[in-house]
Design an enzyme around this catalytic site. Structure first.
Site, PDB file in Angstrom:
ATOM      1  N   CYS A   2       0.872  -1.173   0.000  1.00 39.06           N
ATOM      2  CA  CYS A   2       0.000   0.000   0.000  1.00 39.06           C
ATOM      3  C   CYS A   2       0.905   1.218   0.000  1.00 39.06           C
ATOM      4  O   CYS A   2       1.571   1.512   0.987  1.00 39.06           O
ATOM      5  CB  CYS A   2      -0.904   0.003   1.226  1.00 39.06           C
ATOM      6  SG  CYS A   2      -2.015   1.416   1.242  1.00 39.06           S
ATOM      7  N   GLU A 101      -3.807   1.210  -6.089  1.00 38.06           N
ATOM      8  CA  GLU A 101      -2.792   0.333  -6.662  1.00 38.06           C
ATOM      9  C   GLU A 101      -2.790   0.572  -8.163  1.00 38.06           C
ATOM     10  O   GLU A 101      -3.790   0.990  -8.740  1.00 38.06           O
ATOM     11  CB  GLU A 101      -3.062  -1.146  -6.362  1.00 38.06           C
ATOM     12  CG  GLU A 101      -2.821  -1.556  -4.938  1.00 38.06           C
ATOM     13  CD  GLU A 101      -1.386  -1.416  -4.448  1.00 38.06           C
ATOM     14  OE1 GLU A 101      -0.463  -1.169  -5.269  1.00 38.06           O
ATOM     15  OE2 GLU A 101      -1.177  -1.544  -3.235  1.00 38.06           O
TER      16      GLU A 101
END
Length: 190
Positions: A2, A101
């Site tokens: 992340c 992402e």
């Protein structure tokens, strides 16, 4: 992994707006919108028996003196000296409106935002510690489930609302969360 997440003070997201406003009382420079490593952002921490928001910087200092470490692997955090004590005693929760992402399929990179289905708020498991008088956090990651695997092999340890107290209150409960499957997410173009 992340590497970025989002935190908007949208009028329709009262829960997030209240967290941001509480932190801004003492930290008007708090970052909202797209949150990058080294930004100070709201983090939920235990104070007595209540979760309170606090402004904390994203990233533990790298032990090699270069940059910051922004994530901790759930599988190895209990053994790693940098994370072990924080996992035992200094767990926190990152409030967000989702995380980002990018696809890595050989073509042009595509940015996706991931969220829980039907939810505007996404909570992530994290650890904090103090370094040279400054409080910092890392987000825990785990192997991706089917909902994100085609985009990235890692994902944050997403907490359901029912797991938040378990994450904060109990070391064994936190370990159980780290070893369990994470909820399926939905993706959208960011």
């Amino acid at each position: 992994m992340c590497g970025r997440y989002v935190l908007f003070s949208d009028p329709e997201m009262a829960e997030i707006r209240e967290i941001i406003e509480e932190v801004q009382k003492n930290n008007p420079e708090i970052k909202t919108g797209e949150i990058f490593p080294t930004n100070k952002a709201p983090v939920l921490m235990l104070n007595g028996d209540k979760l309170i928001p606090e402004a904390v910087k994203w990233g533990f200092p790298d032990f090699r003196g270069k940059g910051v470490i922004i994530n901790a692997r759930a599988e190895t955090a209990p053994e790693k000296p940098m994370f072990r004590r924080s996992l035992e005693e200094k767990r926190c929760i990152i409030p967000s409106c989702g995380f980002y992402e990018w696809s890595h399929d050989g073509g042009p990179k595509t940015k996706y935002q991931f969220n829980l289905p039907g939810e505007g708020v996404l909570y992530m498991a994290a650890l904090y510690n103090d370094f040279a008088g400054e409080r910092r956090f890392v987000i825990l990651t785990t192997a991706s489930n089917e909902s994100i695997r085609k985009v990235h092999l890692r994902m944050p340890v997403v907490l359901t609302r029912q797991e938040m107290d378990q994450w904060i209150d109990s070391y064994q409960g936190a370990l159980d969360i780290l070893q369990s499957s994470r909820p399926e997410l939905v993706k959208q173009l960011a």
